[in-house]
Design an enzyme around this catalytic site. Structure first.
Site, PDB file in Angstrom:
ATOM      1  CB  THR A 469     -42.787  57.232 -16.509  1.00 62.18           C
ATOM      2  OG1 THR A 469     -43.774  57.626 -15.550  1.00 62.18           O
ATOM      3  CG2 THR A 469     -41.650  56.550 -15.770  1.00 62.18           C
ATOM      4  CG  ASN A 628     -47.681  59.362 -25.873  1.00 66.49           C
ATOM      5  OD1 ASN A 628     -46.753  59.391 -26.681  1.00 66.49           O
ATOM      6  ND2 ASN A 628     -48.261  60.464 -25.431  1.00 66.49           N
ATOM      7  CD  GLN A 635     -40.194  55.581 -19.330  1.00 61.46           C
ATOM      8  OE1 GLN A 635     -39.996  54.693 -18.520  1.00 61.46           O
ATOM      9  NE2 GLN A 635     -39.835  56.821 -19.102  1.00 61.46           N
ATOM     10  N   GLY A 699     -46.613  47.888 -20.464  1.00 63.39           N
ATOM     11  CA  GLY A 699     -45.631  48.747 -19.818  1.00 63.39           C
ATOM     12  C   GLY A 699     -44.264  48.653 -20.466  1.00 63.39           C
ATOM     13  N   GLY A 701     -41.387  50.719 -19.018  1.00 64.19           N
ATOM     14  CA  GLY A 701     -40.381  51.379 -18.191  1.00 64.19           C
ATOM     15  C   GLY A 701     -39.129  50.549 -17.955  1.00 64.19           C
ATOM     16  CD  GLU A 702     -39.149  48.550 -14.323  1.00 64.26           C
ATOM     17  OE1 GLU A 702     -37.941  48.592 -14.060  1.00 64.26           O
ATOM     18  OE2 GLU A 702     -39.996  49.234 -13.718  1.00 64.26           O
TER      19      GLU A 702
END
Length: 735
Positions: A469, A628, A635, A699, A701-702
């Protein structure tokens, strides 16, 4: 206060700090650590789905030169905890699977024996010589066949609110439809492996494919009764996981079992086929009932789901919750049931619950839009929720309207003809579809240590992992900005159970949790540097930290500057260091926190063949502060590719007569290749959130996968006029 010339690190598209090691092959993974005398083990798997082992004949295997041992339930070392319940940080409710526990066979592919030899080839060959005689019992692996016997899941589903039945009955426009999603297996590039390096007195150094080294350490401590000081878990590099490494998989206890039994170092690596013999995203049967007024306002939302689980554990995930929070509605009824089958327990898989549940909700919203004659984007805007209805809390921030607006503009949605089958290019029917996305923005307890040496080099550490990740990189950026040093002078250390405590890497909460701890540790280190300056320079004894600048490796007071390296050297210490424990801020408690997205998709459907090509995707994401943008875009790209896979290809197909996954290889388990992927445009919508955590980060990621499959299904309907509610949408279903 920052001094002139300081270069902020956060928000910059910095290259991966671990990139060079990976592309040059210097990064080593769990199954790549060597040691003189290392033994190799191969797992022998069951060929039946339910029954008992009558006998295991290992004599032929033991006669192969180079075979050291064959372990099974009859001769494994004594494990006291096998007579007790034990858990791990991601365990499901029930009795966890215990490899080699007894003679019971609980599912097809269950590990029944472990062949240990001088080489992997010998171990695998000898494994083929192990003969197992079974008493075969009847089995059931088909969720549809047992759906009537499903029981209410132990997980707490949001309570009903209002009167769903009355709202639905009085609605001007209604829709009632069933959707199904299949089992999917994680299939990360790196298969699961554990290299157990045996040291004197049963001390173990273990390289494991895991998303939580301390979780594995705790698990082995409980299972084998070893002191935690005798177990050290390393996971410096992880070749993808997607949730498959949240729980310790069975190769870990088997490798430890063999190492303790033989007092030797042992490696167990699972084959690609064996990657289909543990957790997976579970099959779901979903019913969506939506009712709305003539202008599209929702007056009733009902979402009922049946999911599958194993007979020994109740695996639960948040499948229906999203339907009670994404849109404003006063009459909501959500139910979630589980049906036990003769299978292994499912496991969290990228955006667990949301990736499945949002398929049902967002396809149903599209069907409702068509029934009401309202544009699908407008329907969602009309039902925008200022508060999370499940919790009755306002959102800390929610730029979902901006996602709709900016995504639609980038995509060109205003040019869409709403009539199905109205857009085409030659023999290709063109369809435009969209869907919304949501994922919770969580934060967990985490700790971090920061130290600076007499060369001005900053080292920061926490026992998290990097499953691809970009954790190494974003933590380097967070530390650099928080401490006031250049990123090239920062080393971030992770993947070691002996480091400061960190949660499992999952749920999109690593940056929020570990990143906040890193930031706080570096701020505490700055205070320590200032204290050292005050000690050495009495004239600054009472200077306030608010009047001090930190940047580029220097501490600035008025027109004086002190290099961090000099401060450490003058302090008579080799290093200055600090460790902090970080918890979520109490101010979060009054708010709901979530990431949101809007996904727009164009598909081309061949009128003769029924084949579907996703031509372009626009994903507009509101995820707070993006640390970033290069890593974050990566992602989202990965999530969109997976969403395409989920919509059109991906399915673990079970032969219910055998109770076994049939397509257990990357040749037959279909996932997209480069030729399947069109243009993907990622838009990060500006979203400022001072409540979610000190970084303001939620976040990513998902969220990238959520809503993509539904948007594709909606686009296929727009192209063809045909609703396909059974996923994946393969060409036979389109035809």
């Amino acid at each position: 206060m920052s001094p002139p010339g300081t270069t902020p690190s956060l928000g910059q598209p910095m290259d991966r700090v671990d990139g060079l090691l990976k592309v040059t092959g210097q990064a080593r993974y769990a199954g790549e650590y060597q040691e003189l005398g290392l033994l190799y083990a191969s797992v022998v798997s069951s060929t039946i789905a339910s029954g008992r082992i009558v006998s295991i004949d290992t004599s032929a295997a033991m006669q192969v030169p180079g075979v050291v041992a064959v372990l099974d339930h009859t001769n494994r070392p004594h494990i006291a905890s096998y007579d007790e319940d034990y858990t791990d940080a991601d365990s499901a409710e029930g009795s966890p699977f215990r490899p080699f526990y007894n003679d019971r066979v609980l599912y097809s592919g269950q590990p029944l024996a472990l062949v240990v030899a001088d080489t992997l080839e010998l171990a695998r060959y000898a494994g083929s010589l192990v003969r197992i005689e079974y008493q075969v019992d009847g089995h059931e692996t088909n969720l549809t066949a047992v759906k009537e016997t499903a029981h209410t899941a132990p997980a707490e589903t949001p309570k009903p609110r209002g009167d769903f039945q009355a709202g639905f009955a009085s609605a001007a426009v209604t829709m009632d439809a069933h959707y199904t999603t299949p089992n999917e297996h994680h299939n990360p590039m790196e298969p699961h492996a554990s290299t157990v390096l045996y040291r004197d007195d049963d001390c173990l150094e273990i390289h494991d494919k895991t998303q939580g080294p301390q979780n594995c350490q705790d698990y082995l401590h409980k299972v084998f009764g070893l002191g935690k000081d005798k177990i050290r878990i390393f996971a410096a590099f992880v070749g993808g996981a997607f949730g498959s490494g949240l729980r310790p998989q069975y190769q870990l206890p088997l490798a430890v079992m063999a190492a303790l039994h033989l007092k030797r170092s042992v490696r167990v690596t699972l084959t690609r086929q064996q990657m289909f013999t543990f957790g997976y995203r579970p099959n779901t049967l979903q019913r969506l009932r939506l009712g709305a007024s003539a202008d599209g306002k929702l007056v009733a939302v009902g979402h009922d789901v049946i999911g599958q689980t194993s007979r020994f554990e109740d695996f639960t995930e948040h499948v229906v919750e999203w339907s009670g929070m994404l849109y404003q509605c006063d009459n909501v009824q959500l139910t979630y049931k589980l049906a036990p089958l003769d299978v292994y327990t499912p496991l969290d898989m990228r955006a667990p619950g949301a990736a499945s549940g949002m398929i049902g909700l967002e396809c149903a919203m599209d069907e409702l839009a068509c029934a009401a004659g309202i544009d699908p984007v407008q329907l969602r805007v009309v039902n925008f929720a200022e508060r999370n209805g499940n919790e009755d809390k306002p959102y800390s921030s929610k730029e979902l309207r901006a996602c709709y607006e900016q995504g639609a503009e980038r995509f060109g949605w205003s040019k869409r003809n709403p009539e199905p089958r109205s857009m085409r290019e030659g023999r290709q029917l063109v369809g435009w579809g969209m869907a919304g996305g949501v994922w919770e923005a969580m934060q967990m307890k985490a700790s971090a240590k920061a130290s600076i040496d007499s060369d001005g080099k900053l080292t920061v550490s926490s026992a998290t992992t990097d499953i691809g990740t970009g954790t190494y990189t974003v933590m380097t950026q967070i530390a650099a900005e928080a401490a006031g040093v250049m990123p090239q002078n920062v080393t971030f250390v992770l993947g070691d159970s002996s480091l400061p405590t960190a949660p499992l890497q999952g749920g999109s909460f690593t940056v929020s949790s570990v990143g906040t701890a890193v930031q706080q540790a570096c701020h505490a280190l700055r205070a320590k540097l200032l204290d050292a300056v005050r000690m050495a320079n009495p004239q600054y004894a009472v200077v306030d930290i608010k009047d001090v600048g930190f940047g580029d490796g220097y501490l600035h007071i008025d027109d004086q500057r002190f290099s961090y390296a000099d401060i450490v050297r003058d302090s008579s210490h080799d290093v200055l260091d600090v460790q902090i424990d970080c918890e979520p801020d109490e101010k979060r408690e009054g708010y709901a926190t979530a990431t949101h997205s809007a996904v727009f998709v164009e598909v081309r459907v061949d009128e003769d063949l029924g084949s579907v090509q996703v031509n372009r995707v626009v994903s507009a994401v509101a995820a707070g502060r993006v640390v970033n943008p290069k890593m974050a875009r990566s992602q989202i790209l990965g999530g969109v590719v997976w969403g395409i896979s989920q919509a059109l290809q991906e399915e673990s197909q079970t032969d219910h007569n055998l109770g076994r996954v049939m397509n257990h290889s990357l040749a037959e388990y279909h996932i997209p290749v480069n030729a399947d992927i069109g243009d993907i445009d990622v838009v990060f919508v500006e979203e400022n959130d001072s409540i979610v955590n000190d970084l303001g980060s939620k976040g990513v990621g998902e969220i990238g996968i959520v809503g993509v499959a539904a948007a594709i299904a909606n686009a296929i309907f727009h192209a063809t006029g045909k609703r396909v509610r059974e996923f994946p949408i393969t060409l036979d279903k389109v035809l």
